[in-house]
Scaffold this active site. Structure first.
Site, PDB file in Angstrom:
ATOM      1  N   SER A  86       0.819  -1.215   0.000  1.00 14.37           N
ATOM      2  CA  SER A  86       0.000   0.000   0.000  1.00 14.37           C
ATOM      3  C   SER A  86       0.852   1.264   0.000  1.00 14.37           C
ATOM      4  O   SER A  86       0.307   2.367   0.015  1.00 14.37           O
ATOM      5  CB  SER A  86      -0.911   0.016   1.226  1.00 14.37           C
ATOM      6  N   THR A 213      -1.953   3.151   3.251  1.00 11.62           N
ATOM      7  CA  THR A 213      -1.143   4.359   3.422  1.00 11.62           C
ATOM      8  C   THR A 213      -0.373   4.187   4.722  1.00 11.62           C
ATOM      9  O   THR A 213      -0.761   3.387   5.553  1.00 11.62           O
ATOM     10  CB  THR A 213      -2.101   5.579   3.577  1.00 11.62           C
ATOM     11  N   THR A 231       1.912   7.050   0.420  1.00 10.90           N
ATOM     12  CA  THR A 231       0.980   6.023  -0.051  1.00 10.90           C
ATOM     13  C   THR A 231       1.159   5.716  -1.526  1.00 10.90           C
ATOM     14  O   THR A 231       1.688   6.546  -2.277  1.00 10.90           O
ATOM     15  CB  THR A 231      -0.471   6.511   0.155  1.00 10.90           C
ATOM     16  N   ARG A 241      -5.146   9.989 -10.485  1.00 11.38           N
ATOM     17  CA  ARG A 241      -6.008  10.280  -9.322  1.00 11.38           C
ATOM     18  C   ARG A 241      -5.135  10.577  -8.096  1.00 11.38           C
ATOM     19  O   ARG A 241      -4.218   9.848  -7.780  1.00 11.38           O
ATOM     20  CB  ARG A 241      -6.896   9.068  -9.046  1.00 11.38           C
ATOM     21  N   THR A 264      -5.453   7.317   7.104  1.00  9.08           N
ATOM     22  CA  THR A 264      -5.431   6.238   6.118  1.00  9.08           C
ATOM     23  C   THR A 264      -6.892   5.890   5.808  1.00  9.08           C
ATOM     24  O   THR A 264      -7.776   6.183   6.602  1.00  9.08           O
ATOM     25  CB  THR A 264      -4.715   4.982   6.641  1.00  9.08           C
ATOM     26  N   GLY A 265      -7.111   5.249   4.679  1.00 12.27           N
ATOM     27  CA  GLY A 265      -8.478   4.865   4.323  1.00 12.27           C
ATOM     28  C   GLY A 265      -8.972   5.637   3.114  1.00 12.27           C
ATOM     29  O   GLY A 265      -8.166   6.204   2.360  1.00 12.27           O
TER      30      GLY A 265
HETATM   31  N1  GLY Z   1      -5.801   7.405   1.875  1.00 15.19           N
HETATM   32  C1  GLY Z   1      -5.104   7.043   0.727  1.00 15.19           C
HETATM   33  C2  GLY Z   1      -5.829   7.293  -0.522  1.00 15.19           C
HETATM   34  O1  GLY Z   1      -7.061   7.246  -0.567  1.00 15.19           O
HETATM   35  O2  GLY Z   1      -5.162   7.531  -1.513  1.00 15.19           O
END
Ligand code: GLY
Length: 365
Positions: A86, A213, A231, A241, A264-265
């Site tokens: 990740s 992340t 991340t 993106r 994170t998330g």
């Molecule tokens: N929290 C990491 C992402 O959505 O890229």
């Protein structure tokens, strides 16, 4: 007589009782217990060495290193570890199979920040974010510009940051979503989501790694606070993106006088609500880190109304977590659903602790 500089004056405690404009800074020096807080992967991966990210950061910080250097050295362990898919090297790639990395960092005492987005070819985007902070007038450089900047700063640029595992997972996703080249865009997006959920259910990837992340924040005994987030972003995202991680106020926010928060998330949920900034502002108004975290989780829950983002209970169908510390050395790990954890290192050594959930059950319930 030699004029005494203000800093010496404070250090020597020369004239007790005289009003000093920045007196609270002196208090911080003696009362704060140093600590490092991070997402759970900050106490999981060692990249073949002996220490985890929070251990490394804590040892460096308490040994006198700059707090930002310490937390970045910590997350470098995870960025370089191919087992964490990740973050950094081996992070799950975008829809085209290209690993694009995001990172931000903030230095509390220096009041400086830097970030990179959609950076290709550099295993340690956190160090490039720091180079943006140190060498430019800017706070965020993205895409090819970020890679050109990194090359000019002397970073090694690699053709491909995939590992055998991340390539295998991408091929599996591609096989499921693109059997006869492209479906129409709507069907393709649905198929992409369905394939990701199937792969989660089959245990091929972990929920936290879909948006995985690492965030790591530290405070030293002088009360100096810094943070970093890094991340590979959402697995199989549309190329280019950006999630929350490189955006100041979303994936990370540090105010040296107040505290730090990182995430994170699901980045989109955080971007919509700028949660790290809100958390720090809540703490500025006196909220404890846990209460500040619960406030933004509630805000995310209330602002999530699109059906596609809701589970059968009408609640968010995604996970999101925050890692928070304040200038007094109080901290919290909070998360949307029960079962989450976070990493901590203080005088008791590295620990993995349970995060405080807003909601019971699972995102998929
Ligand atoms: N929290 C990491 C992402 O959505 O890229």
């Amino acid at each position: 007589m030699r004029k005494i500089k203000r800093r010496e004056f404070i250090r020597n405690g020369a004239v007790a009782g005289m009003a000093l404009p920045m007196a609270p800074m002196i208090l911080k020096q003696s009362v704060v217990k140093p600590l490092v807080i991070a997402s759970a992967n900050g106490n999981r991966f060692k990249n073949g060495g002996n220490v985890t990210a929070v251990q490394k950061a804590f040892t460096m910080m308490t040994g006198g290193s700059d707090v930002l250097d310490a937390v970045i050295a910590g997350v470098n362990i995870v960025e370089l570890d191919p087992l964490d898919d990740s973050v950094g090297y081996g992070g799950l790639p975008n829809a085209d199979g290209v690993v694009q990395l995001d990172s931000s960092c903030m230095h509390g005492p220096k009041k400086r920040a830097g970030a990179v987005g959609a950076l290709e070819g550099v295993r340690t985007p956190s160090l490039v974010a720091k180079a943006v902070m140190e060498n430019t007038d800017h706070h965020l450089i993205v895409g090819k510009g970020a890679q050109d900047f990194a090359r000019n700063m002397g970073f090694k640029i690699e053709d491909d940051l995939n590992t055998e595992n991340s390539r295998k997972q991408w091929l599996e996703w591609k096989r499921r979503t693109d059997p006869g080249h492209y479906l129409d865009p709507k069907k393709r997006a649905e198929a992409g989501k369905r394939a990701a959920l199937e792969m989660l259910a089959e245990g091929l990837i972990r929920e936290e790694n879909l948006h995985g992340t690492i965030n790591c924040d530290g405070i030293n005994s002088r009360g100096e606070i810094c943070g970093v987030t890094t991340t590979s972003g959402l697995a199989w995202k549309i190329p280019g993106r950006l999630g929350d991680s490189p955006i100041l106020g979303a994936g990370l926010y540090v105010d040296g006088a107040v505290g730090a928060a990182g995430s994170t998330g699901r980045g989109e949920a955080n971007l919509f609500n700028l949660c790290s900034f809100v958390i720090v502002e809540e703490m500025r108004r006196g909220a404890h880190p846990k209460d500040a975290g619960m406030e933004v989780l509630t805000r995310i829950k209330n602002n999530t109304i699109e059906k596609r983002l809701l589970n059968s209970r009408g609640l968010p169908n995604f996970g999101i977590s925050f890692y928070i510390l304040n200038a007094k050395g109080e901290y919290a790990g909070v998360t949307m659903y029960e079962g989450g954890s976070f990493a901590l290192c203080n005088e008791n050594g590295p620990q993995t602790l349970k995060s405080e959930p807003l909601l019971q059950g699972k995102p998929s319930d």
